[in-house]
Design a protein around this motif. Sequence first.
Motif, PDB file in Angstrom:
ATOM      1  N   ASP A   1       6.972  15.456  22.167  1.00  0.00           N
ATOM      2  CA  ASP A   1       7.131  15.725  20.731  1.00  0.00           C
ATOM      3  C   ASP A   1       5.777  15.653  20.020  1.00  0.00           C
ATOM      4  O   ASP A   1       5.138  14.591  20.014  1.00  0.00           O
ATOM      5  CB  ASP A   1       8.085  14.696  20.130  1.00  0.00           C
TER       6      ASP A   1
ATOM      7  N   ARG B   1       5.166  15.519  16.964  1.00  0.00           N
ATOM      8  CA  ARG B   1       5.166  14.733  15.722  1.00  0.00           C
ATOM      9  C   ARG B   1       4.590  13.342  15.927  1.00  0.00           C
ATOM     10  O   ARG B   1       3.993  12.769  15.013  1.00  0.00           O
ATOM     11  CB  ARG B   1       6.606  14.634  15.199  1.00  0.00           C
ATOM     12  N   CYS B   2       4.739  12.771  17.113  1.00  0.00           N
ATOM     13  CA  CYS B   2       4.163  11.444  17.375  1.00  0.00           C
ATOM     14  C   CYS B   2       2.643  11.497  17.255  1.00  0.00           C
ATOM     15  O   CYS B   2       2.015  10.603  16.656  1.00  0.00           O
ATOM     16  CB  CYS B   2       4.560  10.964  18.768  1.00  0.00           C
TER      17      CYS B   2
END
Length: 307
Positions: free
Chosen positions: A198, A200-201
């Motif tokens: 992901d 977004r991390c």
Amino acid sequence: MSIEPTAARVHGEGSPLGRQPGAMSLIVANLGFFLALSFIGSTYVILIVAMLLADGTYMAQQTSRAMTDSSSLWDGFWREGPIGRALADPKIRYSIWLSLISCTLSAVLSVLVAVPLGYLIARHRFPGRRVLDAILDIPIILPPLVIGLSLLILFQFPPFSLVARSVVYQIPAVILAQFSVAAAFAVRTMKATFDQIDPRCEAVAIALGCSRAQAFSRVVLPEAGRGMMTAFTLAWARSLGEFGPLLIFAGATRMKTEVLSTTVFLEMNVGDLEMAVAVSLIMVAVAIAVLAVTRLWGDHNAAGFTR
């Protein structure tokens, strides 16, 4: 809103696909579907198992014959049997050690290259990205002999020609030939790994003040641990089975550039089928042992990350 259409569907009436099948016919259809998948898939599994069984049966027959002809069962098994003779042969012991060392080095180099390349291709859009992606597929689709020939021609030109005497037909050529092919598979594995992480991390880490390098090393890289292990295992296994580039670029000189794959070729050339099959089984055993160790080590590390 009318409930009549819904009630009709419950009873299998008015369905876009026609009348819905009963429970028994659905079970039969599903069973047929899975049986068809299993039949198609099992043909390849049966082929692999049959090949291994054929090698094992042939080796058992030759070992049994040696034990019958020998005065001692132990001597017949260990000293006169094909596998015992192979393991006692200094040339084959040398090829086993060179295979283990060269495959490990080429796999480590492959992962070192695959991590940055896989990350850049998976996460960033830049000019020439599609061209770079296509170039990385060349070692996968090219015939292995062509890779070896291209390496041989490359070292005829500067600056590679300056070190050609120390590389071509020497041990570094073994590692370079294995690395040239194995790295492409490692890059594909790492790209798929970074695609699944992901983003977004990483974005949150950057928003909290981390630099790109800090976010990569502290957030992305730990998440890619299992992918790196898979890339290492795949590159190692590919290096072990590599033959064409080695034959052209490194040669198959006994006690010098001979690895297990070239040992099989050399034994077949002198007509010693027993020894060739024995070396093949040694390769299978070594590959299974290394893959088991790396899988266990990878699972252990993955469990450590999830605690």
